[in-house]
Design a protein around this motif. Structure first.
Motif, PDB file in Angstrom:
ATOM      1  N   VAL A 179       0.649  -1.248  -0.035  1.00  0.00           N
ATOM      2  CA  VAL A 179       0.037  -0.156   0.190  1.00  0.00           C
ATOM      3  C   VAL A 179       0.869   1.237   0.062  1.00  0.00           C
ATOM      4  CG1 VAL A 179      -1.960  -1.104   1.098  1.00  0.00           C
ATOM      5  CG2 VAL A 179      -0.102   0.084   2.428  1.00  0.00           C
ATOM      6  N   THR A 180       0.321   2.265  -0.692  1.00  0.00           N
ATOM      7  CA  THR A 180       0.996   3.633  -0.538  1.00  0.00           C
ATOM      8  C   THR A 180       0.117   4.435   0.161  1.00  0.00           C
ATOM      9  OG1 THR A 180       1.936   5.530  -1.778  1.00  0.00           O
ATOM     10  CG2 THR A 180       0.116   4.025  -2.907  1.00  0.00           C
ATOM     11  N   LEU A 181       0.622   5.187   1.387  1.00  0.00           N
ATOM     12  CA  LEU A 181      -0.292   5.938   1.996  1.00  0.00           C
ATOM     13  C   LEU A 181      -0.717   7.109   1.389  1.00  0.00           C
ATOM     14  CD1 LEU A 181       1.976   6.037   5.526  1.00  0.00           C
ATOM     15  CD2 LEU A 181       0.111   4.544   4.899  1.00  0.00           C
ATOM     16  N   ASP A 182      -1.771   7.356   1.702  1.00  0.00           N
ATOM     17  CA  ASP A 182      -2.665   8.730   1.204  1.00  0.00           C
ATOM     18  C   ASP A 182      -1.848   9.862   1.661  1.00  0.00           C
ATOM     19  OD1 ASP A 182      -4.366   6.928   0.025  1.00  0.00           O
ATOM     20  OD2 ASP A 182      -5.922   7.020   1.674  1.00  0.00           O
ATOM     21  N   ARG A 183      -1.531   9.996   2.791  1.00  0.00           N
ATOM     22  CA  ARG A 183      -0.802  10.939   3.513  1.00  0.00           C
ATOM     23  C   ARG A 183       0.517  10.707   3.948  1.00  0.00           C
ATOM     24  NH1 ARG A 183      -5.542  14.122   6.957  1.00  0.00           N
ATOM     25  NH2 ARG A 183      -6.844  14.571   5.359  1.00  0.00           N
ATOM     26  N   ALA A 184       1.625  11.144   3.443  1.00  0.00           N
ATOM     27  CA  ALA A 184       2.977  10.701   3.760  1.00  0.00           C
ATOM     28  C   ALA A 184       3.402  11.282   5.276  1.00  0.00           C
ATOM     29  CB  ALA A 184       3.973  11.128   2.943  1.00  0.00           C
ATOM     30  N   ASP A 185       3.974  10.396   5.976  1.00  0.00           N
ATOM     31  CA  ASP A 185       4.656  11.233   7.230  1.00  0.00           C
ATOM     32  C   ASP A 185       6.117  11.538   7.102  1.00  0.00           C
ATOM     33  OD1 ASP A 185       5.967   8.884   7.358  1.00  0.00           O
ATOM     34  OD2 ASP A 185       4.696   7.694   8.554  1.00  0.00           O
ATOM     35  N   GLY A 186       6.332  12.343   8.053  1.00  0.00           N
ATOM     36  CA  GLY A 186       7.919  12.617   8.212  1.00  0.00           C
ATOM     37  C   GLY A 186       8.315  13.525   7.231  1.00  0.00           C
ATOM     38  N   GLY A 187       7.211  14.479   6.625  1.00  0.00           N
ATOM     39  CA  GLY A 187       7.615  15.703   5.680  1.00  0.00           C
ATOM     40  C   GLY A 187       7.736  14.955   4.119  1.00  0.00           C
ATOM     41  N   MET A 188       7.557  13.850   4.092  1.00  0.00           N
ATOM     42  CA  MET A 188       7.721  13.241   2.580  1.00  0.00           C
ATOM     43  C   MET A 188       6.502  13.392   1.834  1.00  0.00           C
ATOM     44  SD  MET A 188       9.533   9.603   3.738  1.00  0.00           S
ATOM     45  CE  MET A 188       8.296   9.018   4.585  1.00  0.00           C
TER      46      MET A 188
END
Length: 264
Positions: A179-188
């Motif tokens: 899966v690819t996250l809808d909202r990336a974390d860590g500023g990515m």
């Protein structure tokens, strides 16, 4: 003039033409149908991707195995993040960079590869943000495993998001999906979902279209050559009737005289 069409030689030519032309037309129509099927798959995949974005997320187990209907659908899974890997040489918005891939250990024991985001430049573990600790629930677009990539990469990197490749890097089973996250974390930056394999207008689709043209050209060439041979034969027969064809009798060898005559 056209009685030569009844000779065995022309019977063979005519039978060949009568078989070759329909065969070429059939093969051209079949290749055109393959191209139209790919176009329809492309449209269907686009409609499914659009509807998947607005559909509510469903548990991962309900969407497996990944197929054209579930590819791109919103999936949820709960677990704890484990091993983190980088996937180099990935472009986003025309810029070269890499994915940050973290394996989510689910309650079922298997690990779900999760693309948490994208970063520009060369793959650098020092720049990749650490995964959140503790139990997490992720939501993202479900994707089918990619084809296994080539090896030879530094430790902590993988060339493909493939269960066949990842299972060699960890000591536990890996889902044949990611899966690819809808909202990336860590500023990515978030990585958008891609269409299911075999549903796009790729090189194979346009190869089918090119083969369509080739088969119809072959059919036209067969008909052209038949008319050319027919015209040439008809001209030969006409010239023979008019006495314009030179005598094909073999010449007497040098130093010999025709039969019935005496040498001087």
């Amino acid at each position: 003039m056209y009685r030569f069409l009844l000779t065995p030689r022309w019977w063979g030519i005519n039978v060949f033409v009568l078989l070759a032309v329909p065969f070429c037309v059939f093969m051209g129509s079949w290749q055109l149908g393959r191209f139209e099927d790919r176009v329809q798959d492309h449209r269907t995949a686009g409609e499914q991707a659009a509807s998947a974005k607005t559909a509510p997320a469903r548990p991962l187990a309900e969407l497996l195995p990944v197929d054209q209907a579930t590819s791109g659908a919103q999936a949820t899974a709960t677990g704890r993040y484990g091993k983190q890997l980088l996937v180099p040489d990935r472009e986003l918005d025309g810029e070269r960079g890499y994915y940050v891939l973290t394996l989510l250990r689910t309650d079922g024991g298997k690990a779900l590869p999760v693309v948490r985001g994208w970063l520009p430049g060369d793959a650098d573990p020092a720049k990749a943000p650490a995964a959140p600790a503790g139990e997490v629930t992720v939501t993202g677009a479900l994707q089918a495993s990619e084809s296994p990539g080539q090896g030879g990469l530094p430790a902590g990197q993988t060339s493909a998001i493939s269960s066949a490749s990842l299972v060699n890097l960890v000591s536990y089973d890996v889902y044949d999906a990611w899966v690819t996250l809808d909202r990336a974390d860590g500023g990515m930056k978030a990585v958008p979902a891609t269409a299911a394999q075999g549903t796009g207008l790729d090189l194979k689709a346009f190869q089918n279209l090119g083969y369509t043209g080739e088969w119809f050209v072959f059919a036209g060439f067969v008909v052209f050559m038949w008319f050319r041979l027919l015209r040439r034969e008809a001209e030969f027969v006409r010239d023979a009737e008019l006495g314009l064809v030179p005598d094909a009798a073999p010449a007497e060898p040098a130093g010999q005289t025709p039969a019935g005559t005496s040498a001087p």
